[in-house]
Design a protein around this motif. Structure first.
Motif, PDB file in Angstrom:
ATOM      1  N   VAL A 277      -2.609   6.999 -24.485  1.00  0.00           N
ATOM      2  CA  VAL A 277      -2.995   7.557 -23.185  1.00  0.00           C
ATOM      3  C   VAL A 277      -4.466   7.218 -22.952  1.00  0.00           C
ATOM      4  N   GLU A 278      -4.714   6.282 -22.053  1.00  0.00           N
ATOM      5  CA  GLU A 278      -6.089   5.800 -21.851  1.00  0.00           C
ATOM      6  C   GLU A 278      -6.810   6.550 -20.732  1.00  0.00           C
ATOM      7  N   LYS A 279      -6.034   7.111 -19.812  1.00  0.00           N
ATOM      8  CA  LYS A 279      -6.663   7.902 -18.741  1.00  0.00           C
ATOM      9  C   LYS A 279      -5.604   8.757 -18.062  1.00  0.00           C
ATOM     10  N   VAL A 280      -5.948   9.999 -17.803  1.00  0.00           N
ATOM     11  CA  VAL A 280      -5.094  10.867 -16.991  1.00  0.00           C
ATOM     12  C   VAL A 280      -5.542  10.727 -15.539  1.00  0.00           C
ATOM     13  N   ILE A 281      -4.601  10.502 -14.655  1.00  0.00           N
ATOM     14  CA  ILE A 281      -4.931  10.335 -13.238  1.00  0.00           C
ATOM     15  C   ILE A 281      -4.637  11.640 -12.507  1.00  0.00           C
ATOM     16  N   GLU A 282      -5.661  12.196 -11.914  1.00  0.00           N
ATOM     17  CA  GLU A 282      -5.489  13.431 -11.126  1.00  0.00           C
ATOM     18  C   GLU A 282      -5.360  13.075  -9.657  1.00  0.00           C
ATOM     19  N   ILE A 283      -4.326  13.602  -9.035  1.00  0.00           N
ATOM     20  CA  ILE A 283      -4.133  13.370  -7.605  1.00  0.00           C
ATOM     21  C   ILE A 283      -4.181  14.720  -6.883  1.00  0.00           C
ATOM     22  N   PRO A 284      -4.739  14.723  -5.666  1.00  0.00           N
ATOM     23  CA  PRO A 284      -4.768  15.985  -4.922  1.00  0.00           C
ATOM     24  C   PRO A 284      -3.360  16.394  -4.504  1.00  0.00           C
ATOM     25  N   LEU A 285      -3.052  17.663  -4.708  1.00  0.00           N
ATOM     26  CA  LEU A 285      -1.725  18.171  -4.378  1.00  0.00           C
ATOM     27  C   LEU A 285      -1.782  19.125  -3.192  1.00  0.00           C
ATOM     28  N   THR A 286      -0.681  19.219  -2.469  1.00  0.00           N
ATOM     29  CA  THR A 286      -0.573  20.224  -1.416  1.00  0.00           C
ATOM     30  C   THR A 286      -0.397  21.581  -2.073  1.00  0.00           C
ATOM     31  N   SER A 287      -0.554  22.650  -1.306  1.00  0.00           N
ATOM     32  CA  SER A 287      -0.409  23.991  -1.887  1.00  0.00           C
ATOM     33  C   SER A 287       1.005  24.200  -2.428  1.00  0.00           C
ATOM     34  N   ASP A 288       2.026  23.673  -1.742  1.00  0.00           N
ATOM     35  CA  ASP A 288       3.408  23.817  -2.211  1.00  0.00           C
ATOM     36  C   ASP A 288       3.616  23.075  -3.526  1.00  0.00           C
ATOM     37  N   GLU A 289       3.053  21.865  -3.624  1.00  0.00           N
ATOM     38  CA  GLU A 289       3.178  21.078  -4.858  1.00  0.00           C
ATOM     39  C   GLU A 289       2.458  21.770  -6.017  1.00  0.00           C
ATOM     40  N   GLN A 290       1.294  22.364  -5.704  1.00  0.00           N
ATOM     41  CA  GLN A 290       0.519  23.055  -6.740  1.00  0.00           C
ATOM     42  C   GLN A 290       1.290  24.280  -7.253  1.00  0.00           C
ATOM     43  N   ILE A 291       1.901  25.005  -6.331  1.00  0.00           N
ATOM     44  CA  ILE A 291       2.698  26.183  -6.714  1.00  0.00           C
ATOM     45  C   ILE A 291       3.864  25.757  -7.610  1.00  0.00           C
ATOM     46  N   ALA A 292       4.537  24.664  -7.233  1.00  0.00           N
ATOM     47  CA  ALA A 292       5.673  24.167  -8.023  1.00  0.00           C
ATOM     48  C   ALA A 292       5.211  23.716  -9.410  1.00  0.00           C
ATOM     49  N   LEU A 293       4.033  23.094  -9.462  1.00  0.00           N
ATOM     50  CA  LEU A 293       3.500  22.621 -10.747  1.00  0.00           C
ATOM     51  C   LEU A 293       3.137  23.804 -11.649  1.00  0.00           C
ATOM     52  N   GLU A 294       2.567  24.836 -11.044  1.00  0.00           N
ATOM     53  CA  GLU A 294       2.203  26.030 -11.824  1.00  0.00           C
ATOM     54  C   GLU A 294       3.457  26.723 -12.369  1.00  0.00           C
ATOM     55  N   LYS A 295       4.511  26.738 -11.572  1.00  0.00           N
ATOM     56  CA  LYS A 295       5.780  27.327 -12.033  1.00  0.00           C
ATOM     57  C   LYS A 295       6.310  26.536 -13.234  1.00  0.00           C
ATOM     58  N   SER A 296       6.231  25.219 -13.147  1.00  0.00           N
ATOM     59  CA  SER A 296       6.695  24.364 -14.242  1.00  0.00           C
ATOM     60  C   SER A 296       5.856  24.575 -15.499  1.00  0.00           C
ATOM     61  N   SER A 297       4.539  24.711 -15.321  1.00  0.00           N
ATOM     62  CA  SER A 297       3.662  24.909 -16.494  1.00  0.00           C
ATOM     63  C   SER A 297       3.937  26.260 -17.156  1.00  0.00           C
ATOM     64  N   ARG A 298       4.277  27.270 -16.360  1.00  0.00           N
ATOM     65  CA  ARG A 298       4.616  28.582 -16.935  1.00  0.00           C
ATOM     66  C   ARG A 298       5.882  28.489 -17.786  1.00  0.00           C
ATOM     67  N   ALA A 299       6.829  27.666 -17.339  1.00  0.00           N
ATOM     68  CA  ALA A 299       8.072  27.482 -18.097  1.00  0.00           C
ATOM     69  C   ALA A 299       7.782  26.832 -19.452  1.00  0.00           C
ATOM     70  N   VAL A 300       6.864  25.842 -19.458  1.00  0.00           N
ATOM     71  CA  VAL A 300       6.494  25.189 -20.720  1.00  0.00           C
ATOM     72  C   VAL A 300       5.756  26.179 -21.625  1.00  0.00           C
ATOM     73  N   GLU A 301       4.832  26.947 -21.031  1.00  0.00           N
ATOM     74  CA  GLU A 301       4.083  27.965 -21.801  1.00  0.00           C
ATOM     75  C   GLU A 301       5.028  28.977 -22.444  1.00  0.00           C
ATOM     76  N   LYS A 302       6.057  29.359 -21.703  1.00  0.00           N
ATOM     77  CA  LYS A 302       7.021  30.343 -22.198  1.00  0.00           C
ATOM     78  C   LYS A 302       7.751  29.796 -23.432  1.00  0.00           C
ATOM     79  N   THR A 303       8.152  28.528 -23.370  1.00  0.00           N
ATOM     80  CA  THR A 303       8.834  27.912 -24.511  1.00  0.00           C
ATOM     81  C   THR A 303       7.905  27.811 -25.712  1.00  0.00           C
TER      82      THR A 303
END
Length: 311
Positions: A277-303
């Motif tokens: 992994v040579e670089k992580v690319i950050e892209i600006p997200l809409t509020s809906d995309e950010q909410i969906a991403l946070e939901k996904s990260s919570r699922a990973v954290e839970k596991t």
């Protein structure tokens, strides 16, 4: 300089099929490792005997002995039990964590300079396990999931539109599970945004099918889980490393603040080359995309919490 060496830990369907894709591209010599006596040697010999027919000059060997991977450039970890109908990826966590921890420790003894690509499920958490077990820097341990999830998304878009998959580009962010985030806004067919070519109902149906893509195959097969597309996706990542291609791929990488997430492996776009992994690319997200991403990260954290509570 000689041919590159690729070790595949776990010679089941995903591991053996990954070997098949790798040698068909002549990416290097392949060593299959598995605990089952004779099985990796049998699969390796069978694949090697296809070389005169297909015309690839790669050696394929199989063993139960990790010493055979000595000096490997890339180690692919597919070891673990497969999902059965009704099982979530999270159901596998405790069993597969022990397996991934053990195989990673063994592999790093003989291939300390390798790039490790994790394919075992639940993917994001298994990457955490492998990182800790290996003691390697985070750029050299990452997971294959987003390439597969994006391939599924692209397949369904092409099927819906009746167009070539070659003209469809799309990618998926987030954890490898039911809360993954197919990014519709960045998905195109023939360079045309799919939102201009499909109704919202069509898109929503495809997004949902993508999220459940692995489970759909598990339910159809009844025994075992997907392996052709996961293996092809893994081979694509190995190719990016060995050829230093600097491919931008959705990759499960260890985040330390990117996208507002820390201490987790999570699927985001990254540049993959000879250093992993040579670089992580950050892209600006809409509020809906950010909410969906946070939901996904919570699922990973839970596991991850489930795993840590069982240790």
């Amino acid at each position: 300089m000689g041919r590159k060496k690729i070790a595949i830990i776990g010679a089941g369907n995903v591991g053996a099929t990954t070997a098949h894709w790798l040698v068909s591209k002549e990416l290097g010599d392949v060593v299959l490792i598995d605990v089952e006596e004779g099985m990796p040697g049998g699969k390796a010999l069978d694949l090697l005997e296809a070389s005169p027919v297909e015309g690839f000059d790669c050696m394929v060997t199989g063993s139960n002995d990790y010493r055979e991977i000595d000096g490997a450039d890339v180690v692919v970890v597919t070891a673990g039990i497969a999902r059965k109908p009704g099982m979530s990826r999270d159901d596998l966590v405790k069993t597969n964590a022990k397996i991934v921890e053990n195989v990673t420790r063994e592999a790093v003894k003989y291939a300390p300079d390798a790039i490790f690509i994790i394919v075992s499920n639940p993917l994001d958490v298994m990457c955490n396990v492998a990182l800790e077990a290996s003691g390697l820097p985070k750029n050299r341990v990452f997971g294959q999931s987003g390439v597969l999830d994006s391939a599924r998304f692209r397949t369904f878009i092409a099927m819906e539109l009746g167009v070539s998959v070659e003209d469809v580009s799309a990618f998926v962010l987030g954890g490898h599970g039911d809360d993954m985030v197919p990014l519709v806004r960045f998905s195109y067919a023939g360079n045309i945004p799919i939102e201009m070519l499909m109704s919202r109902e069509q898109i929503d149906r495809i997004v949902e099918r993508t999220r459940k893509g692995g489970a759909e195959i598990v339910n159809l097969l009844k025994k075992g889980s997907a392996y052709f597309a996961p293996a092809a996706s893994t081979a694509k990542m190995v190719e990016a490393v060995l050829k230093d291609k600097k491919r931008i791929m959705p990759t499960a990488v260890y985040l330390e603040g990117e996208y507002g997430i820390s201490g987790l492996y999570f699927g985001v776009p990254a540049i993959i080359g000879e250093n992993g992994v040579e670089k992580v690319i950050e892209i600006p997200l809409t509020s809906d995309e950010q909410i969906a991403l946070e939901k996904s990260s919570r699922a990973v954290e839970k596991t991850l919490k489930v795993l840590k509570s069982s240790v």
